[in-house]
Design an enzyme around this catalytic site. Structure first.
Site, PDB file in Angstrom:
ATOM      1  N   HIS A 151     -64.828  76.001  11.490  1.00  0.00           N
ATOM      2  CA  HIS A 151     -65.876  75.197  10.859  1.00  0.00           C
ATOM      3  C   HIS A 151     -66.917  74.840  11.912  1.00  0.00           C
ATOM      4  CE1 HIS A 151     -63.422  74.822   7.281  1.00  0.00           C
ATOM      5  NE2 HIS A 151     -62.431  74.331   8.005  1.00  0.00           N
ATOM      6  N   ALA A 153     -60.211  68.353   9.108  1.00  0.00           N
ATOM      7  CA  ALA A 153     -60.181  69.615   9.855  1.00  0.00           C
ATOM      8  C   ALA A 153     -61.403  69.856  10.719  1.00  0.00           C
ATOM      9  CB  ALA A 153     -60.013  70.777   8.870  1.00  0.00           C
TER      10      ALA A 153
END
Length: 253
Positions: free
Chosen positions: A204, A119
């Site tokens: 993130h 991810a």
């Protein structure tokens, strides 16, 4: 490549729909036999209800898309059965003794363990830290409060700040990203976890600084079209890895 799928959920479905140019799915297993059977009907793979028979089947690459528990239970067995393994549930490798044993098993059998980027972007150059240690390595994850089990968060709030090993213990849903960063860099990152009611996706950010200079990378993940719980980028990173394994030219560190 002839591959076997361990876990027949959303990511396995994306591999089936978009990976046929580089991989032939010949075997599949899921702890839910009904799901494995449906996957076999869709792909033409052979369904195995018994995990031992599945691991003994003739294919060269096992793609794990099941769970941390599945990796812990079956990784070494797959390596001893002369299979390379793609590990999606990389949180299992956050256990240092388990990782050390897996390395030994892979080396002893001439096999390789592959970890997709998942991810986040930027894992390739984080590997520079193995030969030129970073002075700073930070992973900052921002998620909707509900994704962190928080129901009464009105403003952006830092709910955790500390080493990745502690983040893994307290927030296991963040385990894959922090484990992947640690594996890539060969060092434990510091982790911040933020709950933000203004965001609807998982974000993130990776910040690194060392002899090379400094870098900041932010990834804002959209969910997979068929399963909101899965990052679409994570699924695409597996497909990219399969393409790279089939390509004689390797690009990137």
């Amino acid at each position: 490549m002839r591959i076997g799928l361990l876990g027949c959920g959303n990511i396995a479905g994306i591999i089936a729909s978009r990976g046929e140019a580089v991989a032939e799915i010949v075997a599949c297993h899921d702890k839910r036999s009904d799901r494995s059977e449906r996957y076999a009907e869709r792909t033409g793979a052979k369904h195995y209800s018994d995990i031992g028979a599945f691991l003994a089947a003739v294919f060269s690459l096992l793609v794990e898309a099941a769970s941390v528990v599945a990796v812990r239970d079956h990784l070494n067995d797959a390596l001893f059965r002369a299979k390379d393994v793609v590990v999606l549930s990389v949180g299992a490798l956050a256990d240092s003794p388990f990782l050390a044993n897996a390395r030994k098993a892979a080396a002893a059998n001439g096999r390789r363990i592959y970890v997709p980027s998942g991810a986040v972007f930027g894992l390739d150059n984080l590997k520079v830290a193995r030969i030129s240690r970073f002075d700073r390595l930070l992973l900052r994850s921002t998620k909707p409060p509900r994704a962190l089990g928080i129901s009464d968060c009105a403003t952006r709030t830092c709910v955790f700040r500390g080493p990745a090993s502690e983040a893994v213990r307290r927030y296991p849903r963040n385990i894959n990203v922090s484990a992947a960063v640690a594996l890539a860099a060969g060092m434990e990152p510091q982790v911040e976890i933020w709950a933000d009611p203004a965001v609807s996706s998982n974000q993130h950010e990776i910040e690194a600084q060392g002899e090379f200079g400094k870098v900041a990378i932010r990834t804002d993940n959209l969910p997979s079209p068929d399963n909101p719980a899965t990052s679409y980028l994570a699924a695409l990173s597996v497909l990219t890895l399969l393409h790279d394994l089939a390509d004689p030219v390797t690009v990137g560190t």
